[in-house]
Design an enzyme around this catalytic site. Structure first.
Site, PDB file in Angstrom:
ATOM      1  N   LYS A   1       0.837  -1.195   0.000  1.00 11.87           N
ATOM      2  CA  LYS A   1       0.000   0.000   0.000  1.00 11.87           C
ATOM      3  C   LYS A   1       0.878   1.253   0.000  1.00 11.87           C
ATOM      4  CE  LYS A   1      -3.838  -2.044   2.611  1.00 11.87           C
ATOM      5  NZ  LYS A   1      -4.891  -1.884   1.595  1.00 11.87           N
TER       6      LYS A   1
ATOM      7  N   ARG B   1     -10.556 -11.346  -0.073  1.00 10.83           N
ATOM      8  CA  ARG B   1     -11.411 -12.301  -0.791  1.00 10.83           C
ATOM      9  C   ARG B   1     -10.796 -13.697  -0.808  1.00 10.83           C
ATOM     10  NH1 ARG B   1     -11.192  -8.595  -6.001  1.00 10.83           N
ATOM     11  NH2 ARG B   1     -11.123  -7.143  -4.266  1.00 10.83           N
TER      12      ARG B   1
END
Length: 508
Positions: free
Chosen positions: A282, A356
């Protein structure tokens, strides 16, 4: 936690440190809400005028303090804004009462006892006021040097006791409503504590240990799969995400059962205890709050405990998919292919789309027990924040009626939600040349693509919904209503109410 009680005492006669009354926003200035009559009388009928002089308007979230006059036993009167005046014959919305009580409770930090003389027409109103007061009084002090230790400052402590006036302490409906509000608020605050806990104090094994302690305390069944069991079981999603960290992943199954239950509800929570993004690191400015990426697991954990404490006639299983997503020499790389617990292969195009992956394994495992419905909760996509903002979570499902039911249940619980579609054409964008599916598709509609990915791992014929709480799970701005800065406990109230509906035979 703040103590919550009911009282039939008059607003002016109950001894308390503070007395909270409601005020609405009228066309010509503030208007006193029901419950404030005795206080207004002590002000010679001029309380609304005094409040207007002090700048109060009755707008939602507004709190005005003033010294109590002679004839009122409380030391301070607190006027809490309820927003607009209800139409004739209409009562006050539960969320308006909840937020007003919460704002007042926040303003009364350091106060020992406060009485709430807000409008109470029925047990639901009492529950909303109690819930708001308990949620508004929340404070996270575990890591402060004066956070409850010897010699700790009383000034920063939350409200100690909240008394709801206008209730009926001996009425079964009122007693049950207040008891439920106490349980639900306690579990929302438990989730907040977990979310606010720094990642160095809440890695996957530590979270699992807390779950084991709570399971023992409340008589829940629990199973914890460590990294050896995950490898042996073929949980490629959990291991693929967690293999870059020195803190290995865990899959926790919590089980609450009721001897008269006819339905089973499975709840699955994303529990990324810290998300660096992995190799797809990130950018600066996006890492600082990533301890909150386990908010879904916190919500599931708390909801299962609430179901147990309330004794709901439903079976509820909670699956906590716990991992830490870190970059290292052992981390999954973009382009790697993982073999999931279901046997499907996934090409990992972006290691920052890790939630996910862990949810996929947990969804498949939860499906094996063939529950009547599965609901997963996750801080899953920034795309959902862009679509719905910071206060609303998205609801997706493989059944339109169930999606509608979950949305309506969330709104009734006081949580902002919005139904989102699952366009079939977006599925093609996750086609992979080397695996069964990729963990990324086109950029546009990213939140919807994440839902389509998860749907691939839900057992055939099982009703399923996905709650993307990326926006409301962690509040970075100034507190408002009963919402603090930091972890919010988003989705706990929705899940509890869904379990209640399921217990009553209504899954939507």
């Amino acid at each position: 936690m703040t103590a919550l009680t009911l009282s039939t005492s008059g607003a002016a006669t109950l001894r308390a440190d503070a007395l909270v009354v409601g005020v609405t926003k009228g066309p010509k200035g503030p208007v006193l809400a029901p419950g404030a009559e005795a206080v207004d009388q002590a002000f010679d009928g001029k309380l609304a005028a005094v409040l207007e002089t002090l700048g109060a308007s009755g707008e939602e979230g507004e709190v005005t303090k003033l010294p109590a006059p002679a004839g009122v036993k409380a030391a301070v009167v607190v006027a809490a804004g309820l927003g607009g005046v209800p139409a004739k014959g209409d009562g006050y919305e539960g969320e308006a009462l909840r937020r007003a009580a919460g704002a007042a409770a926040r303003a009364l930090t350091g106060t020992k006892k406060a009485a709430f003389a807000l409008p109470v027409a029925d047990a639901d109103d009492a529950a909303a006021i109690g819930e708001g007061a308990l949620l508004g009084a929340y404070a996270f002090t575990a890591f402060r040097s004066d956070g409850g230790g010897k010699g700790a400052s009383k000034k920063g402590e939350p409200l100690a006791e909240a008394v709801i006036l206008g209730g009926k302490p001996r009425d079964k409906a009122f007693k049950a409503a207040v008891e439920r509000a106490t349980v639900v608020a306690a579990e929302v605050n438990r989730a907040r504590d977990l979310i606010n806990t720094p990642s160095n104090a809440l890695h996957p094994a530590a979270f699992a240990a807390l779950a084991q302690e709570a399971a023992k305390e409340h008589g829940l069944a629990i199973e914890v799969l460590d990294e050896k069991a995950l490898v042996k079981g073929g949980y490629g999603g959990l291991m693929g995400v967690g293999q870059g960290s020195a803190n290995p992943p865990r899959l926790v199954r919590l089980g609450y059962t009721h001897p008269e239950a006819e339905k089973t509800l499975a709840l699955v929570g994303k529990g990324i205890t810290y998300d660096s993004g992995g190799i797809s690191l990130k950018p600066a400015g996006h890492n600082e709050t990533m301890k909150c990426d386990m908010s879904g697991a916190a919500a599931v954990f708390s909801a299962v405990l609430a179901a147990a404490k309330l004794g709901l006639r439903v079976n509820v299983t909670g699956w906590l998919a716990l991992a830490e997503n870190m970059p290292s020499g052992t981390a999954t790389r973009p382009g790697d292919v993982l073999t999931m617990y279901s046997g499907k292969t996934v090409e990992v195009l972006n290691t920052d789309a890790e939630g996910r992956l862990v949810l996929a394994d947990a969804l498949t495992r939860a499906s094996e027990e063939n529950p009547d419905a599965i609901v997963d909760v996750a801080t899953l996509t920034g795309a959902m924040v862009l679509a719905l903002g910071d206060r609303t979570f998205g609801v997706m499902a493989n059944d339109d009626a169930f999606r509608t039911a979950v949305h309506e249940i969330a709104e009734a619980a006081g949580e902002q939600a919005w139904p989102m579609p699952m366009p079939a054409e977006l599925r093609k964008t996750m086609d992979s040349p080397v695996a069964d599916i990729a963990n990324m598709g086109v950029r546009n509609g990213g939140g919807l693509i994440a839902g389509l990915f998860l749907q691939e791992f839900v057992g055939e014929g099982i009703t399923w919904a996905h709650l993307d709480i990326a926006g409301p799970a962690f509040h970075e701005s100034a507190p408002y209503g009963y919402t603090p800065k930091g972890g919010t406990g988003s989705a706990v109230r929705t899940l509890v109410r869904l379990a209640e509906h399921t217990a009553e035979g209504d899954l939507g």
